[in-house]
Write a protein that holds these residues in place. Structure first.
Motif, PDB file in Angstrom:
ATOM      1  N   ARG A 160      -0.617   8.911   4.266  1.00 48.10           N
ATOM      2  CA  ARG A 160      -0.795   7.466   4.412  1.00 48.10           C
ATOM      3  C   ARG A 160      -1.657   6.952   3.260  1.00 48.10           C
ATOM      4  NH1 ARG A 160      -2.693   4.439   9.938  1.00 48.10           N
ATOM      5  NH2 ARG A 160      -2.275   2.362   9.184  1.00 48.10           N
ATOM      6  N   ILE A 161      -1.318   5.747   2.783  1.00 51.68           N
ATOM      7  CA  ILE A 161      -2.097   5.079   1.753  1.00 51.68           C
ATOM      8  C   ILE A 161      -2.360   3.664   2.237  1.00 51.68           C
ATOM      9  CG2 ILE A 161      -2.156   4.280  -0.633  1.00 51.68           C
ATOM     10  CD1 ILE A 161      -0.193   6.562  -1.300  1.00 51.68           C
ATOM     11  N   GLU A 162      -3.655   3.276   2.258  1.00 53.97           N
ATOM     12  CA  GLU A 162      -4.034   1.960   2.774  1.00 53.97           C
ATOM     13  C   GLU A 162      -4.975   1.249   1.795  1.00 53.97           C
ATOM     14  OE1 GLU A 162      -5.342   2.189   7.092  1.00 53.97           O
ATOM     15  OE2 GLU A 162      -5.658   4.241   6.381  1.00 53.97           O
ATOM     16  N   ASP A 163      -4.964  -0.070   1.851  1.00 54.01           N
ATOM     17  CA  ASP A 163      -5.962  -0.879   1.174  1.00 54.01           C
ATOM     18  C   ASP A 163      -7.117  -1.097   2.136  1.00 54.01           C
ATOM     19  OD1 ASP A 163      -4.339  -1.173  -1.008  1.00 54.01           O
ATOM     20  OD2 ASP A 163      -3.720  -3.211  -0.549  1.00 54.01           O
ATOM     21  N   SER A 164      -8.333  -1.180   1.589  1.00 57.41           N
ATOM     22  CA  SER A 164      -9.498  -1.429   2.435  1.00 57.41           C
ATOM     23  C   SER A 164     -10.380  -2.520   1.832  1.00 57.41           C
ATOM     24  CB  SER A 164     -10.308  -0.149   2.615  1.00 57.41           C
ATOM     25  OG  SER A 164     -11.448  -0.400   3.394  1.00 57.41           O
ATOM     26  N   GLY A 165      -9.835  -3.686   1.712  1.00 54.64           N
ATOM     27  CA  GLY A 165     -10.618  -4.786   1.175  1.00 54.64           C
ATOM     28  C   GLY A 165     -11.022  -4.550  -0.257  1.00 54.64           C
ATOM     29  N   ARG A 166     -11.978  -5.289  -0.723  1.00 50.57           N
ATOM     30  CA  ARG A 166     -12.447  -5.161  -2.107  1.00 50.57           C
ATOM     31  C   ARG A 166     -13.552  -4.130  -2.208  1.00 50.57           C
ATOM     32  NH1 ARG A 166      -8.706  -7.250  -5.274  1.00 50.57           N
ATOM     33  NH2 ARG A 166      -7.963  -9.189  -4.413  1.00 50.57           N
ATOM     34  N   ILE A 211      -7.435   4.018   0.385  1.00 51.46           N
ATOM     35  CA  ILE A 211      -7.752   5.130   1.275  1.00 51.46           C
ATOM     36  C   ILE A 211      -6.505   5.971   1.462  1.00 51.46           C
ATOM     37  CG2 ILE A 211      -8.525   5.809   3.570  1.00 51.46           C
ATOM     38  CD1 ILE A 211      -9.944   3.080   3.729  1.00 51.46           C
ATOM     39  N   LEU A 212      -6.611   7.239   1.094  1.00 52.90           N
ATOM     40  CA  LEU A 212      -5.511   8.175   1.261  1.00 52.90           C
ATOM     41  C   LEU A 212      -5.832   9.097   2.422  1.00 52.90           C
ATOM     42  CD1 LEU A 212      -5.358   7.250  -1.763  1.00 52.90           C
ATOM     43  CD2 LEU A 212      -4.250   9.432  -2.191  1.00 52.90           C
ATOM     44  N   THR A 213      -4.905   9.247   3.346  1.00 52.41           N
ATOM     45  CA  THR A 213      -5.047  10.221   4.425  1.00 52.41           C
ATOM     46  C   THR A 213      -4.258  11.450   4.006  1.00 52.41           C
ATOM     47  OG1 THR A 213      -5.253   8.464   6.068  1.00 52.41           O
ATOM     48  CG2 THR A 213      -4.715  10.668   6.880  1.00 52.41           C
ATOM     49  N   ILE A 214      -4.926  12.591   4.008  1.00 54.85           N
ATOM     50  CA  ILE A 214      -4.336  13.859   3.586  1.00 54.85           C
ATOM     51  C   ILE A 214      -4.284  14.778   4.801  1.00 54.85           C
ATOM     52  CG2 ILE A 214      -4.536  15.788   1.972  1.00 54.85           C
ATOM     53  CD1 ILE A 214      -4.629  13.269   0.343  1.00 54.85           C
ATOM     54  N   VAL A 215      -3.097  15.244   5.147  1.00 53.69           N
ATOM     55  CA  VAL A 215      -2.931  16.159   6.273  1.00 53.69           C
ATOM     56  C   VAL A 215      -2.277  17.435   5.749  1.00 53.69           C
ATOM     57  CG1 VAL A 215      -1.879  16.538   8.539  1.00 53.69           C
ATOM     58  CG2 VAL A 215      -2.661  14.246   7.905  1.00 53.69           C
ATOM     59  N   GLY A 216      -2.981  18.543   5.920  1.00 51.72           N
ATOM     60  CA  GLY A 216      -2.432  19.820   5.469  1.00 51.72           C
ATOM     61  C   GLY A 216      -2.123  19.855   3.986  1.00 51.72           C
ATOM     62  N   GLY A 217      -2.904  19.131   3.185  1.00 53.26           N
ATOM     63  CA  GLY A 217      -2.722  19.162   1.741  1.00 53.26           C
ATOM     64  C   GLY A 217      -1.692  18.195   1.185  1.00 53.26           C
ATOM     65  N   ALA A 251       0.817  -1.203   0.000  1.00 54.90           N
ATOM     66  CA  ALA A 251       0.000   0.000   0.000  1.00 54.90           C
ATOM     67  C   ALA A 251       0.855   1.260   0.000  1.00 54.90           C
ATOM     68  CB  ALA A 251      -0.932  -0.006   1.199  1.00 54.90           C
ATOM     69  N   ALA A 252       2.127   1.135  -0.339  1.00 53.08           N
ATOM     70  CA  ALA A 252       3.024   2.275  -0.310  1.00 53.08           C
ATOM     71  C   ALA A 252       2.634   3.338  -1.329  1.00 53.08           C
ATOM     72  CB  ALA A 252       4.462   1.825  -0.542  1.00 53.08           C
ATOM     73  N   GLY A 253       2.085   2.944  -2.462  1.00 51.64           N
ATOM     74  CA  GLY A 253       1.708   3.913  -3.479  1.00 51.64           C
ATOM     75  C   GLY A 253       0.576   3.370  -4.325  1.00 51.64           C
ATOM     76  N   ILE A 254      -0.003   4.249  -5.120  1.00 57.80           N
ATOM     77  CA  ILE A 254      -1.037   3.813  -6.060  1.00 57.80           C
ATOM     78  C   ILE A 254      -0.686   4.356  -7.431  1.00 57.80           C
ATOM     79  CG2 ILE A 254      -2.879   3.580  -4.367  1.00 57.80           C
ATOM     80  CD1 ILE A 254      -3.986   6.241  -5.272  1.00 57.80           C
ATOM     81  N   ARG A 255      -1.110   3.650  -8.441  1.00 54.04           N
ATOM     82  CA  ARG A 255      -0.853   4.064  -9.808  1.00 54.04           C
ATOM     83  C   ARG A 255      -2.128   4.633 -10.402  1.00 54.04           C
ATOM     84  NH1 ARG A 255       3.289   3.975 -12.652  1.00 54.04           N
ATOM     85  NH2 ARG A 255       4.451   2.537 -11.350  1.00 54.04           N
ATOM     86  N   CYS A 256      -1.991   5.832 -10.935  1.00 63.77           N
ATOM     87  CA  CYS A 256      -3.075   6.491 -11.659  1.00 63.77           C
ATOM     88  C   CYS A 256      -2.541   6.787 -13.049  1.00 63.77           C
ATOM     89  CB  CYS A 256      -3.497   7.781 -10.969  1.00 63.77           C
ATOM     90  SG  CYS A 256      -4.300   7.524  -9.390  1.00 63.77           S
ATOM     91  N   GLY A 257      -3.003   6.016 -14.010  1.00 64.34           N
ATOM     92  CA  GLY A 257      -2.436   6.133 -15.350  1.00 64.34           C
ATOM     93  C   GLY A 257      -0.991   5.676 -15.312  1.00 64.34           C
TER      94      GLY A 257
END
Length: 96
Positions: free
Chosen positions: A88-94, A78-84, A20-26
């Motif tokens: 944190r990036i997490e997986d949350s099941g399917r 799930i991305l946690t955004i603090v101050g913009g 869950a370290a990163g996600i790919r968008c395009g």
């Protein structure tokens, strides 16, 4: 000197940051530390956005959780955004 405690600690850190370290968008990778504007530019609007705490103009930073759904065969992200910034990036099941 015994190296197994060090190796065990490093393995634990790698596992906790793991898939869950990163996600790919395009063709772009979104990772911890990226600005929320960059995430929006690359991934578009999330499925949901929720302000967890803070408020604009207050002394404490705004904390949000963004949920991305990349299809029924992939976990929700799930991305946690603090101050913009992504903290944190997490997986949350399917996704459903």
């Amino acid at each position: 000197m015994k190296l197994w405690p060090i190796a065990l600690t490093l393995a634990g850190l790698a596992y906790s940051h793991g898939a869950a370290a990163g996600i790919r968008c395009g063709s772009k990778l979104i990772d911890v530390g990226d600005f929320s504007a960059y995430v929006l530019e690359r991934c578009g609007e999330p499925k949901s956005r929720q302000v967890i705490s803070g408020s604009i103009g207050a002394d404490s930073p705004v904390i949000e959780q963004w949920v991305y759904d990349f299809g029924s065969r992939k976990p929700l992200r799930i991305l946690t955004i603090v101050g913009g910034r992504v903290t944190r990036i997490e997986d949350s099941g399917r996704s459903r």
